[in-house]
Design a protein around this motif. Structure first.
Motif, PDB file in Angstrom:
ATOM      1  N   SER A  91      52.403 -30.941  -7.298  1.00 17.60           N
ATOM      2  CA  SER A  91      52.160 -29.998  -8.396  1.00 17.60           C
ATOM      3  C   SER A  91      53.177 -28.566  -7.912  1.00 17.60           C
ATOM      4  O   SER A  91      53.795 -28.034  -8.717  1.00 17.60           O
ATOM      5  N   THR A  93      55.390 -28.378  -5.708  1.00 17.56           N
ATOM      6  CA  THR A  93      56.874 -28.727  -5.236  1.00 17.56           C
ATOM      7  C   THR A  93      57.601 -29.275  -6.470  1.00 17.56           C
ATOM      8  O   THR A  93      58.907 -29.442  -6.269  1.00 17.56           O
ATOM      9  N   GLY A  94      56.989 -29.655  -7.728  1.00 14.38           N
ATOM     10  CA  GLY A  94      57.623 -30.167  -8.642  1.00 14.38           C
ATOM     11  C   GLY A  94      58.120 -31.477  -8.275  1.00 14.38           C
ATOM     12  O   GLY A  94      59.456 -31.687  -8.549  1.00 14.38           O
ATOM     13  N   ALA A 203      68.547 -25.486  -7.123  1.00 21.18           N
ATOM     14  CA  ALA A 203      69.010 -26.471  -8.014  1.00 21.18           C
ATOM     15  C   ALA A 203      70.569 -26.393  -8.052  1.00 21.18           C
ATOM     16  O   ALA A 203      71.490 -27.183  -7.894  1.00 21.18           O
ATOM     17  N   PRO A 228      57.607 -21.085  -7.748  1.00 17.76           N
ATOM     18  CA  PRO A 228      57.644 -22.309  -8.492  1.00 17.76           C
ATOM     19  C   PRO A 228      58.843 -23.335  -7.951  1.00 17.76           C
ATOM     20  O   PRO A 228      59.796 -22.692  -7.726  1.00 17.76           O
ATOM     21  N   ALA A 230      61.091 -27.175  -8.055  1.00 17.72           N
ATOM     22  CA  ALA A 230      60.985 -28.609  -8.852  1.00 17.72           C
ATOM     23  C   ALA A 230      62.213 -29.541  -8.253  1.00 17.72           C
ATOM     24  O   ALA A 230      63.306 -29.514  -8.540  1.00 17.72           O
ATOM     25  N   HIS A 232      61.948 -32.649  -7.465  1.00 17.97           N
ATOM     26  CA  HIS A 232      62.731 -34.138  -8.308  1.00 17.97           C
ATOM     27  C   HIS A 232      63.594 -33.756  -8.894  1.00 17.97           C
ATOM     28  O   HIS A 232      64.879 -34.311  -9.010  1.00 17.97           O
ATOM     29  N   GLU A 233      63.664 -32.680 -10.034  1.00 21.89           N
ATOM     30  CA  GLU A 233      64.512 -32.482 -10.948  1.00 21.89           C
ATOM     31  C   GLU A 233      65.828 -31.916 -10.357  1.00 21.89           C
ATOM     32  O   GLU A 233      67.053 -32.257 -10.669  1.00 21.89           O
ATOM     33  N   THR A 234      65.611 -31.214  -9.121  1.00 23.17           N
ATOM     34  CA  THR A 234      66.994 -30.497  -8.671  1.00 23.17           C
ATOM     35  C   THR A 234      67.654 -31.687  -7.826  1.00 23.17           C
ATOM     36  O   THR A 234      68.849 -31.483  -7.440  1.00 23.17           O
ATOM     37  N   HIS A 260      63.107 -37.693  -1.903  1.00 24.01           N
ATOM     38  CA  HIS A 260      63.327 -37.988  -3.175  1.00 24.01           C
ATOM     39  C   HIS A 260      63.196 -39.614  -3.428  1.00 24.01           C
ATOM     40  O   HIS A 260      63.493 -40.353  -2.503  1.00 24.01           O
ATOM     41  N   GLU A 334      52.344 -20.846 -11.842  1.00 25.79           N
ATOM     42  CA  GLU A 334      52.924 -19.936 -12.887  1.00 25.79           C
ATOM     43  C   GLU A 334      52.515 -18.728 -13.127  1.00 25.79           C
ATOM     44  O   GLU A 334      52.836 -17.552 -13.256  1.00 25.79           O
TER      45      GLU A 334
END
Length: 435
Positions: A91, A93-94, A203, A228, A230, A232-234, A260, A334
């Motif tokens: 949570s 680390t996204g 990112a 915050p 992210a 995985h997304e980056t 990843h 957040e």
């Protein structure tokens, strides 16, 4: 101080703070009279969650009660103990749960990641990192370069801020990659710079590195639990962190690591070779749990980042992190970030009347900093050191970073608006008395 920034106003903001109750869940250091210190050093060592004592004592009791059978039969069995931490770390680390693991310490994890992801070949041999990086990171990188028979002085590219500036924009990283990208095997960058408090756009850095064919990893020691994330997304390739700063898991607490999922998927489950980068070093705790204790010579990797584990974790070093992550889950990063911005904005306003004697080197834009302001005192390093020492004598806990920086971190879980008001007041008084 500004007429609008009164002690009463600070206390009113604290009374209206929806997160105010979390302060009561931490042990607050006090002076000789038992009065709480103004503790603004969570960027160096976070305060102890009161629940941590109970959790550690429970593990000691289980050890006494069960002995070796605690590995399977403790109230939190020790063999899969890291699983108690994975959801909370994912949570913060996204990341996916399968991409994060609590293990080892930060620099040990960095060495393991460099062994997997720094794979110099052909003309792509260099590592890009910041000048003035945390010394342990530089030691690790330089030694990994030398371990591979290369010259660290030639293979290491270190980016420094422009003359007269304290921070380094992402554009400088992109420009360096444009010039040297074909020579760079790996980019290692912090999420938040430890000395200045500057927060980076991870990112953007990951996109730039991948655009030039480079692997990218992040040191999140000053980021996790602070800003915050992210991962995985980056599309970050890997990341490492410690847990004793903003994660409040105690001195020498267990560290953590992200890999990843694409790299875990690229590695064979039953061999010590595979897709590069990402081929891992192995140990028995990276073996799948189902057959680990058969002690067979063949390796069968656990799923995801768990395959990068080498040894079993210290239960006593991991237990306090369970207590802290439960608080983070309840508070939510957040909301903590929102309060963090308010605290640093308030501190910055309070320090404006001292602008002739205090220079804030942390970016003014709150989106580009974590919950830290780094201050340079006019008059040079000797005066700055005297100011810092006097602050300590006056009951303010912050820290000094060579050559001339005082770092102040109002942590939203347990610091108040009154704390930043008190710091600004004491600093103003100290500056008047220190030549």
């Amino acid at each position: 101080m500004s007429a609008h920034e009164t002690l009463e106003a600070a206390r009113a903001r604290d009374a209206a703070d929806p997160l105010r109750g979390f302060r009561e869940r931490f042990a607050l250091p006090g002076n000789a009279r038992g009065e709480p210190l103004v503790y603004l050093s969570g960027h160096s060592l976070g305060l102890m969650p009161l629940a941590a004592r109970e959790l550690v004592n429970e593990e000691l009791e289980e050890w006494a009660r069960l002995g070796v059978t605690g590995h399977e039969h403790a109230r939190r069995p020790w063999v899969p103990y890291h699983e108690n931490l994975s959801a909370g770390l994912a949570s913060l680390t996204g990341a996916r749960v399968s991409e994060v693991i609590a293990m080892n310490s930060l620099t040990v994890n960095l060495h393991l990641m460099l062994a997997s992801f720094y794979r110099p070949a052909g003309k792509r041999t260099r590592v890009l990192m910041e000048a003035g990086a945390f010394s342990s990171d530089r030691h690790a990188v330089a030694s990994q370069i030398a371990w591979r028979g290369l010259d660290p002085e030639a293979a290491l590219i270190e980016l420094a801020p422009r003359a007269g500036e304290d921070t380094l924009p992402e554009e400088a990283i992109e420009e360096s990659l444009a010039r040297h990208g074909e020579e760079i095997a790996l980019v290692l960058w912090p999420g938040v710079q430890f000395r200045t408090g500057q927060a980076f756009d991870l990112a953007r850095i990951a996109r730039a590195a991948h655009r030039h064919g480079c692997v990218v990893g992040f040191d999140l020691a000053h980021s996790i639990g602070n800003t915050p994330l992210a991962l995985h997304e980056t599309q970050a390739d890997f990341a490492v962190w410690c847990s004793y700063k903003y994660l409040n898991a105690g001195p020498g607490a267990i560290g953590g690591c992200f890999v990843h999922q694409r790299h875990a998927d690229a590695q064979p489950r039953t061999a010590h070779a595979g897709g590069l980068p990402g081929a891992r070093l192995a140990g028995w705790w990276g073996h799948e749990e189902r057959t680990r204790f058969l002690m067979e010579p063949e390796f069968r990797a656990a799923g995801g980042v768990a395959a990068w584990q080498v040894s079993n974790p210290s239960i006593l070093a991991a237990a306090p992190l369970i207590a802290s992550l439960a608080i983070f889950t309840e508070a939510r990063i957040e909301r903590l970030r929102e309060k963090s911005v308010q605290l640093t904005d308030s501190l910055e306003r309070l320090l404006r009347p001292l602008a002739g004697q205090v220079h804030i080197i942390t970016p003014h834009d709150s989106a580009r900093r974590g919950c830290q302001l780094s201050l340079r005192i006019t008059g040079g390093a000797p005066r700055g050191a005297r100011v810092f020492e006097t602050l300590t004598e006056r009951g303010v806990v912050c820290d000094w970073r060579s050559p001339d920086i005082i770092r102040v971190a109002p942590v939203p879980l347990y610091n108040r608006f009154e704390d930043v008001w008190q710091f600004a007041r004491v600093l103003s008084e100290v500056l008047e008395g220190v030549a």
